[in-house]
Design a protein around this motif. Structure first.
Motif, short mmCIF file in Angstrom:
data_model
loop_
_atom_site.label_atom_id
_atom_site.label_comp_id
_atom_site.label_asym_id
_atom_site.label_seq_id
_atom_site.Cartn_x
_atom_site.Cartn_y
_atom_site.Cartn_z
N LEU A 275 -9.32 10.33 39.90
CA LEU A 275 -7.97 9.79 39.75
C LEU A 275 -7.34 10.20 38.42
O LEU A 275 -6.13 10.44 38.33
CB LEU A 275 -8.00 8.26 39.85
N ILE A 276 -8.16 10.29 37.39
CA ILE A 276 -7.66 10.81 36.11
C ILE A 276 -7.11 12.21 36.32
O ILE A 276 -6.03 12.57 35.83
CB ILE A 276 -8.78 10.82 35.05
N LEU A 277 -7.88 13.01 37.09
CA LEU A 277 -7.44 14.38 37.41
C LEU A 277 -6.13 14.33 38.18
O LEU A 277 -5.17 15.04 37.86
CB LEU A 277 -8.52 15.08 38.23
N GLU A 278 -6.08 13.48 39.22
CA GLU A 278 -4.88 13.41 40.08
C GLU A 278 -3.64 13.01 39.29
O GLU A 278 -2.66 13.75 39.22
CB GLU A 278 -5.09 12.39 41.20
N TYR A 279 -3.69 11.84 38.67
CA TYR A 279 -2.49 11.31 38.04
C TYR A 279 -2.04 12.16 36.86
O TYR A 279 -0.84 12.41 36.68
CB TYR A 279 -2.72 9.86 37.60
N SER A 280 -2.99 12.59 36.04
CA SER A 280 -2.62 13.40 34.88
C SER A 280 -1.95 14.70 35.31
O SER A 280 -0.92 15.11 34.76
CB SER A 280 -3.87 13.73 34.04
N LEU A 281 -2.53 15.35 36.33
CA LEU A 281 -1.98 16.62 36.76
C LEU A 281 -0.68 16.46 37.53
O LEU A 281 0.19 17.33 37.49
CB LEU A 281 -3.02 17.37 37.61
N GLY B 10 -8.24 16.02 43.48
CA GLY B 10 -8.56 14.68 43.02
C GLY B 10 -8.05 13.60 43.96
O GLY B 10 -8.71 12.59 44.22
N THR B 11 -6.86 13.81 44.50
CA THR B 11 -6.27 12.85 45.42
C THR B 11 -7.06 12.76 46.72
O THR B 11 -7.29 11.67 47.25
CB THR B 11 -4.83 13.26 45.75
N LEU B 12 -7.46 13.90 47.25
CA LEU B 12 -8.24 13.91 48.48
C LEU B 12 -9.52 13.12 48.32
O LEU B 12 -9.93 12.38 49.23
CB LEU B 12 -8.54 15.36 48.89
N CYS B 13 -10.17 13.24 47.17
CA CYS B 13 -11.39 12.48 46.90
C CYS B 13 -11.10 10.98 46.94
O CYS B 13 -11.84 10.20 47.55
CB CYS B 13 -11.95 12.89 45.53
N ALA B 14 -10.00 10.55 46.30
CA ALA B 14 -9.65 9.14 46.26
C ALA B 14 -9.31 8.61 47.66
O ALA B 14 -9.72 7.50 48.05
CB ALA B 14 -8.47 8.92 45.32
N PHE B 15 -8.56 9.39 48.44
CA PHE B 15 -8.19 8.97 49.79
C PHE B 15 -9.43 8.79 50.66
O PHE B 15 -9.52 7.84 51.45
CB PHE B 15 -7.25 9.99 50.42
N ILE B 16 -10.37 9.71 50.55
CA ILE B 16 -11.62 9.60 51.33
C ILE B 16 -12.36 8.33 50.95
O ILE B 16 -12.86 7.59 51.81
CB ILE B 16 -12.50 10.85 51.10
N ALA B 17 -12.43 8.05 49.65
CA ALA B 17 -13.15 6.86 49.18
C ALA B 17 -12.53 5.58 49.73
O ALA B 17 -13.25 4.67 50.16
CB ALA B 17 -13.15 6.83 47.65
N VAL B 18 -11.21 5.49 49.75
CA VAL B 18 -10.54 4.27 50.24
C VAL B 18 -10.79 4.10 51.74
O VAL B 18 -11.04 2.99 52.21
CB VAL B 18 -9.03 4.34 49.94
N ALA B 19 -10.74 5.20 52.50
CA ALA B 19 -11.01 5.11 53.94
C ALA B 19 -12.45 4.67 54.18
O ALA B 19 -12.72 3.86 55.09
CB ALA B 19 -10.74 6.46 54.59
N VAL B 20 -13.39 5.17 53.38
CA VAL B 20 -14.79 4.75 53.51
C VAL B 20 -14.93 3.26 53.17
O VAL B 20 -15.66 2.53 53.85
CB VAL B 20 -15.70 5.60 52.59
N CYS B 21 -14.21 2.79 52.14
CA CYS B 21 -14.25 1.37 51.78
C CYS B 21 -13.80 0.49 52.95
O CYS B 21 -14.40 -0.57 53.20
CB CYS B 21 -13.35 1.11 50.57
N VAL B 22 -12.75 0.93 53.65
CA VAL B 22 -12.28 0.16 54.81
C VAL B 22 -13.39 0.01 55.84
O VAL B 22 -13.66 -1.09 56.35
CB VAL B 22 -11.04 0.83 55.44
N LEU B 23 -14.06 1.12 56.16
CA LEU B 23 -15.12 1.09 57.18
C LEU B 23 -16.32 0.26 56.72
O LEU B 23 -16.89 -0.51 57.51
CB LEU B 23 -15.56 2.52 57.50
N VAL B 24 -16.70 0.40 55.45
CA VAL B 24 -17.85 -0.36 54.93
C VAL B 24 -17.57 -1.86 54.98
O VAL B 24 -18.41 -2.65 55.42
CB VAL B 24 -18.17 0.09 53.49
N LEU B 25 -16.37 -2.27 54.56
CA LEU B 25 -16.06 -3.70 54.55
C LEU B 25 -15.85 -4.24 55.96
O LEU B 25 -16.11 -5.42 56.21
CB LEU B 25 -14.82 -3.96 53.69
#
Length: 477
Positions: free
Chosen positions: A108-114, A398-413
């Motif tokens: 996310l640091i990569l995403e937002y900064s860039l 960086g954004t793609l990494c964050a989006f994948i993580a959030v989708a995984v969080c939805v499935l895990v929870l």
């Protein structure tokens, strides 16, 4: 050790000196989302996308928008379920564990900064064009970062053209100052500028649509529908363009960083995320269709100010000047949205001990002034010295990494806490979340090779910092 790597954070009330002021309602959040989403992607990167896909860039917008829509629905569920600042970083820390959260936060640091750097460079392109048209152009060396030539592989890489993008530095400083002034004040100015931006795009469509010529859409996909490597590792074709056009759609994730400043986060966050995404998708498709129909893509491909160039190309010089001027005024809303989000990500990482905790202190106005100033300095250096397409492409990784993580969080929870309180539930979650994951993975493979390599190098450095420094400082430990 494995247990400590995957220890999870419990979301708790922050001490008074770390608490942000709750000043934002859902209209502010929708405006923040639209302001962050509609910007460089449609005003600048449509030229890059057309260069890589031709008229098939229209489908690139559809593909990128569909993947982002899946991600946005996942963000809406997580943001209302865990209404705390930090976005994907916080969701990952509370759901997947510390080391995953670190990788996501580092990405996310990569995403937002860039993103801030990219938009600042895009704004500078419009500003330079606007000044040049009035005989007040800056010296060329002050309008762009240094360019390189040659190859690393054979040892011939060298500085081809020196330069520093002065206007990019200036606009980042102005926006950072506005954010430090106060969240409510910056939100009001942002809303006004978002309205101006929408009026500008409406003006472009109104004057370019009458010149729509179906002949400009042929050949529709001159470089194919897939992702084909070209010179310098750049990916061409409809999917290759989608991987860079993807940059045009995200920004809704910045809304989730406002969780602690929303008056009613359980309601307002979902409205802000989903509402801004729907509005922006409609806007993009209309503007993109008007653009590629009014002028053949070869005439505006890779232009730093494609919409203004299109209007000049069809003889609408006066309107082109108005659009360029409005872009100069309104593009900073994107910088505001992402610089806002970046400072909140840094703020939460400082709270967690990964950054100096003194940076987490908020000012008397309820804003994280210290971390905002530090962020502004870092992204100013990037914007001053880096070309547009390079930083936009790397920001996407960086954004793609964050989006994948959030989708995984939805499935895990959904599996771990099936009866957990969800003020907003992602519809068809077991289709939407995997769709976001697979779509983001495919877009990542469509990025140019140097971007993929740079992303993994960035995260290798991040993991080294985590194991040598951050892991021992973690307050969760």
């Amino acid at each position: 050790m494995a247990n400590s790597l995957f220890r999870r954070k419990t979301i708790t009330e922050q001490p008074p000196e770390h608490q942000l002021a709750r000043t934002l309602s859902w209209p502010h959040l929708v405006a923040l989302g639209v302001g962050a989403i509609v910007g460089t992607g449609i005003l600048t990167l449509i030229g890059v996308g057309a260069d890589r896909a031709g008229p098939a860039v229209l489908l690139s917008f559809v593909v990128a928008g569909a993947i982002c829509a899946c991600a946005a629905l996942c963000y809406a569920e997580m943001a209302t379920m865990i209404p705390a600042s930090g976005s994907a970083y916080t969701y990952s820390y509370a759901t997947l564990g510390e080391v995953i959260a670190w990788v996501v936060g580092w990405s996310l640091i990569l995403e937002y900064s860039l993103v801030v750097a990219t938009v600042a460079v895009g704004w500078a392109g419009y500003a330079n064009g606007f000044l040049a048209a009035r005989g007040a152009a800056l010296p060329d060396v002050l309008t762009h970062g240094p360019t390189l030539a040659g190859s690393v592989a054979n040892g011939t890489l060298h500085l081809a053209t020196p330069g520093i993008n002065v206007l990019a530095i200036v606009i980042i400083g102005v926006v950072a100052g506005l954010l430090m002034l106060g969240t409510r004040e910056s939100a009001r100015i942002n809303t006004a500028l978002v309205v101006l931006k929408i009026v500008t795009l409406t003006l472009f469509v109104a004057f370019s649509l009458p010149y729509f010529d179906a002949a400009n859409l042929h050949p529709f996909a001159p470089l194919g529908y897939g992702s084909t490597p070209g010179a310098g590792g750049v990916k061409y074709g409809m999917m290759g363009a989608a991987a860079i056009i993807f940059f045009a759609f995200y920004g809704f994730d910045a809304i989730s960083t406002a969780a602690e400043e929303a008056k009613n986060p359980e309601r307002d966050l979902a409205i802000g995320i989903v509402g801004s995404m729907v509005a922006c998708t409609i806007i993009y498709l209309i503007v993109a269709a008007a653009a590629v129909g009014a002028l053949h893509y070869t005439k505006f491909a890779d232009s730093p100010e494609p919409l203004a160039l299109i209007l000049r190309g069809i003889g609408q010089d006066t309107v082109a000047a108005v659009v360029a001027a409005a872009a100069v005024i309104a593009l900073p809303t994107v910088i505001l949205g992402f610089l806002y989000g970046q400072s909140r990500i840094f703020l939460v990482m400082a709270r967690d001990g990964f950054l100096p905790t003194s940076l987490a202190k908020v000012s008397a106005r309820g804003t994280p002034a210290r971390i905002t100033a530090v962020t502004a300095v870092l992204v100013s250096i990037l914007a001053a010295l880096t070309p547009l397409d390079v930083i936009a492409s790397l920001a996407n990784a960086g954004t793609l990494c964050a989006f994948i993580a959030v989708a995984v969080c939805v499935l895990v929870l959904r599996q771990r806490e099936p009866n957990g309180r969800r003020p907003f539930r992602t519809p068809l979650a077991w289709l939407v979340a995997p769709g976001a994951i697979l779509g983001c993975l495919y877009l990542f493979t469509s990025l140019q090779s140097i971007t993929q390599i740079s992303f993994f190098v960035w995260n290798a450095i991040g993991l080294l910092i985590y194991f040598l420094y951050a892991r021992r400082r973690s307050l969760v430990a």
